[in-house]
Design a protein around this motif. Structure first.
Motif, mmCIF file in Angstrom:
data_model
loop_
_atom_site.group_PDB
_atom_site.id
_atom_site.type_symbol
_atom_site.label_atom_id
_atom_site.label_comp_id
_atom_site.label_asym_id
_atom_site.label_seq_id
_atom_site.Cartn_x
_atom_site.Cartn_y
_atom_site.Cartn_z
ATOM 1 N N TYR B 32 5.722 9.151 0.049
ATOM 2 C CA TYR B 32 4.727 8.602 0.970
ATOM 3 C C TYR B 32 4.687 7.103 0.778
ATOM 4 C CZ TYR B 32 0.644 9.119 3.977
ATOM 5 O OH TYR B 32 -0.220 9.097 5.037
ATOM 6 N N PHE B 33 4.642 6.407 1.901
ATOM 7 C CA PHE B 33 4.723 4.951 1.868
ATOM 8 C C PHE B 33 3.595 4.348 2.696
ATOM 9 C CE2 PHE B 33 8.875 5.028 -0.087
ATOM 10 C CZ PHE B 33 9.395 6.244 0.323
ATOM 11 N N LEU B 34 3.059 3.249 2.206
ATOM 12 C CA LEU B 34 1.928 2.624 2.878
ATOM 13 C C LEU B 34 2.145 1.125 2.956
ATOM 14 C CD1 LEU B 34 0.849 4.715 0.383
ATOM 15 C CD2 LEU B 34 -1.236 4.510 1.722
ATOM 16 N N TRP B 35 1.511 0.525 3.949
ATOM 17 C CA TRP B 35 1.431 -0.926 4.040
ATOM 18 C C TRP B 35 -0.034 -1.330 3.980
ATOM 19 C CZ3 TRP B 35 5.302 -4.477 3.921
ATOM 20 C CH2 TRP B 35 6.616 -4.013 4.143
ATOM 21 N N TYR B 36 -0.298 -2.353 3.165
ATOM 22 C CA TYR B 36 -1.630 -2.925 3.051
ATOM 23 C C TYR B 36 -1.561 -4.389 3.460
ATOM 24 C CZ TYR B 36 -3.679 0.999 0.476
ATOM 25 O OH TYR B 36 -4.163 2.230 0.113
ATOM 26 N N LYS B 37 -2.673 -4.856 3.998
ATOM 27 C CA LYS B 37 -2.800 -6.259 4.375
ATOM 28 C C LYS B 37 -3.910 -6.875 3.541
ATOM 29 C CE LYS B 37 -4.666 -7.228 8.451
ATOM 30 N NZ LYS B 37 -4.771 -7.407 9.919
ATOM 31 N N LYS B 38 -3.696 -8.101 3.091
ATOM 32 C CA LYS B 38 -4.695 -8.754 2.249
ATOM 33 C C LYS B 38 -4.955 -10.171 2.719
ATOM 34 C CE LYS B 38 -5.856 -9.833 -2.557
ATOM 35 N NZ LYS B 38 -6.372 -11.161 -2.230
ATOM 36 N N PRO B 44 -7.063 -5.665 -0.694
ATOM 37 C CA PRO B 44 -6.104 -5.142 0.293
ATOM 38 C C PRO B 44 -6.765 -4.092 1.174
ATOM 39 C CG PRO B 44 -5.160 -5.134 -1.923
ATOM 40 C CD PRO B 44 -6.619 -5.420 -2.077
ATOM 41 N N THR B 45 -6.406 -4.078 2.448
ATOM 42 C CA THR B 45 -6.898 -3.061 3.371
ATOM 43 C C THR B 45 -5.724 -2.272 3.923
ATOM 44 O OG1 THR B 45 -6.884 -4.665 5.179
ATOM 45 C CG2 THR B 45 -8.959 -4.344 4.032
ATOM 46 N N PHE B 46 -5.915 -0.980 4.028
ATOM 47 C CA PHE B 46 -4.862 -0.094 4.503
ATOM 48 C C PHE B 46 -4.512 -0.423 5.948
ATOM 49 C CE2 PHE B 46 -2.333 3.531 5.189
ATOM 50 C CZ PHE B 46 -2.717 4.098 6.399
ATOM 51 N N LEU B 47 -3.219 -0.428 6.235
ATOM 52 C CA LEU B 47 -2.755 -0.772 7.574
ATOM 53 C C LEU B 47 -2.093 0.414 8.263
ATOM 54 C CD1 LEU B 47 -2.433 -3.093 9.601
ATOM 55 C CD2 LEU B 47 -0.296 -3.693 8.443
ATOM 56 N N ALA B 86 -1.500 -13.117 6.762
ATOM 57 C CA ALA B 86 -2.054 -12.477 5.564
ATOM 58 C C ALA B 86 -0.896 -12.159 4.629
ATOM 59 C CB ALA B 86 -2.796 -11.193 5.933
ATOM 60 N N VAL B 87 -1.239 -11.604 3.478
ATOM 61 C CA VAL B 87 -0.204 -11.087 2.575
ATOM 62 C C VAL B 87 -0.086 -9.582 2.817
ATOM 63 C CG1 VAL B 87 0.514 -10.740 0.183
ATOM 64 C CG2 VAL B 87 -0.639 -12.866 0.851
ATOM 65 N N TYR B 88 1.127 -9.107 2.989
ATOM 66 C CA TYR B 88 1.384 -7.697 3.254
ATOM 67 C C TYR B 88 2.052 -7.062 2.046
ATOM 68 C CZ TYR B 88 0.092 -8.537 8.063
ATOM 69 O OH TYR B 88 -0.622 -8.872 9.192
ATOM 70 N N PHE B 89 1.445 -5.961 1.586
ATOM 71 C CA PHE B 89 1.984 -5.231 0.451
ATOM 72 C C PHE B 89 2.542 -3.891 0.909
ATOM 73 C CE2 PHE B 89 0.655 -7.775 -3.105
ATOM 74 C CZ PHE B 89 -0.484 -8.439 -2.680
ATOM 75 N N CYS B 90 3.695 -3.572 0.425
ATOM 76 C CA CYS B 90 4.296 -2.262 0.585
ATOM 77 C C CYS B 90 3.920 -1.446 -0.649
ATOM 78 C CB CYS B 90 5.807 -2.444 0.697
ATOM 79 S SG CYS B 90 6.779 -0.950 0.645
ATOM 80 N N ALA B 91 3.625 -0.152 -0.463
ATOM 81 C CA ALA B 91 3.283 0.703 -1.599
ATOM 82 C C ALA B 91 3.913 2.080 -1.402
ATOM 83 C CB ALA B 91 1.766 0.829 -1.750
ATOM 84 N N ALA B 92 4.139 2.763 -2.509
ATOM 85 C CA ALA B 92 4.757 4.085 -2.446
ATOM 86 C C ALA B 92 4.167 4.992 -3.508
ATOM 87 C CB ALA B 92 6.275 3.966 -2.647
ATOM 88 N N SER B 93 4.229 6.290 -3.233
ATOM 89 C CA SER B 93 3.749 7.265 -4.191
ATOM 90 C C SER B 93 4.781 8.362 -4.378
ATOM 91 C CB SER B 93 2.425 7.867 -3.737
ATOM 92 O OG SER B 93 1.899 8.726 -4.736
ATOM 93 N N ALA B 94 4.843 8.879 -5.626
ATOM 94 C CA ALA B 94 5.927 9.791 -5.983
ATOM 95 C C ALA B 94 5.531 11.255 -6.010
ATOM 96 C CB ALA B 94 6.513 9.410 -7.334
ATOM 97 N N GLN B 95 4.251 11.531 -5.997
ATOM 98 C CA GLN B 95 3.849 12.926 -6.137
ATOM 99 C C GLN B 95 2.732 13.229 -5.159
ATOM 100 O OE1 GLN B 95 2.923 12.486 -10.439
ATOM 101 N NE2 GLN B 95 4.095 14.346 -10.650
ATOM 102 N N HIS B 96 2.874 14.307 -4.465
ATOM 103 C CA HIS B 96 1.816 14.705 -3.541
ATOM 104 C C HIS B 96 0.540 14.960 -4.328
ATOM 105 C CE1 HIS B 96 -0.178 16.458 -0.129
ATOM 106 N NE2 HIS B 96 -0.492 17.514 -0.831
ATOM 107 N N GLY B 97 -0.530 14.310 -3.904
ATOM 108 C CA GLY B 97 -1.812 14.486 -4.584
ATOM 109 C C GLY B 97 -2.015 13.531 -5.731
ATOM 110 N N LEU B 109 2.753 -13.545 5.362
ATOM 111 C CA LEU B 109 3.108 -13.774 6.764
ATOM 112 C C LEU B 109 2.237 -14.865 7.353
ATOM 113 C CD1 LEU B 109 4.554 -12.980 9.427
ATOM 114 C CD2 LEU B 109 2.706 -11.328 9.801
ATOM 115 N N THR B 110 2.876 -15.828 7.972
ATOM 116 C CA THR B 110 2.159 -16.873 8.698
ATOM 117 C C THR B 110 2.595 -16.811 10.154
ATOM 118 O OG1 THR B 110 2.105 -18.300 6.740
ATOM 119 C CG2 THR B 110 1.689 -19.347 8.878
#
Lengths: 114, 113
Positions: B32-38, B44-47, B86-97, B109-110
């Motif tokens: 699962y992969f997410l992008w956050y904006k800060k 950071p806020t979920f995007l 803003a600053v954009y962060f990529c995030a990932a998770s390895a295990q469901h739950g 990003l400007t």
């Protein structure tokens, strides 16, 4: 969504001292998380705090250095103990949104250790 | 070892054009992969997010693409607006739950009016 506040927003501390950071959520949540972002680095999970139980620490983080309290479902504290300049970071708390891995973050506490 | 990498620390784009932010990962167990904006002085806020069973997810001006074979994902913003700066962060998770999110170092990003 959850509204999260942190105190202090920033602080400058002397090495060897300790700082306690507070995190307040406007709703009851089961799990709260504490992250650290060192300069130029990514956010790294320090520990997960459940109400009524000991916090679970990630590899590389220990309770003696980062004791955490979770007295109720809306509040948590993180203490950075015996600080050194390497502890200079932004510390953030977050809570789960309940949807997969999405989390709501607080504004962060910017700590500078001199 | 950094499991999620954002190799571009900054990106400048003209207003109205497309912004493409890139993210690479090394752990094939991420599902699962997410992008956050800060924004400055804010958390950071979920995007937007994407599951590993998909290769694209779209939400308004924001689209995330996932290439599992290349272990690469990207965030497209079209059209870019000055408020997207803003600053954009990529995030990932390895295990469901599981709750441990692995973050990249962020891309600033400007969007130029």
């Amino acid at each position: 969504s959850a509204v999260i506040s942190q105190k202090p927003s920033r602080d400058i501390c002397q090495r060897g001292t300790s700082l306690t950071i507070q995190c307040q959520v406007d709703s009851q949540v089961t799990m709260m998380f504490w992250y650290r972002q060192q300069p130029g680095q990514s956010l790294t999970l320090i520990a997960t705090a459940n109400q009524g139980s000991e916090a679970t620490y990630e590899s590389g983080f220990v309770i003696d250095k980062f004791p955490i309290s979770r007295p109720n479902l809306t509040f948590s504290t993180l203490t950075v103990s015996n600080m050194s300049p390497e502890d200079s970071s932004i510390y953030l708390c977050s809570v789960s949104s309940g949807r997969y891995y999405e989390q709501y973050f607080g504004p962060g506490t910017r700590l500078t250790v001199t | 070892d950094q499991q999620v990498k954002q190799n571009s620390p900054s990106l400048s784009v003209q207003e109205g054009r497309i912004s493409i932010l890139n993210c690479d990962y090394t752990n094939s167990m991420f599902d699962y992969f997410l992008w956050y904006k800060k924004y400055p002085a804010e958390g950071p806020t979920f995007l937007i997010s994407i599951s590993s069973i998909k290769d694209k997810n779209e939400d308004g001006r924001f689209t995330v693409f996932l290439n599992k074979s290349a272990k690469h994902l990207s965030l497209h913003i079209v059209p870019s607006q000055p408020g997207d700066s803003a600053v954009y962060f990529c995030a990932a998770s390895a295990q469901h739950g599981a709750n441990n999110l692995f973050f990249g170092t962020g891309t600033r990003l400007t969007v130029i009016p």
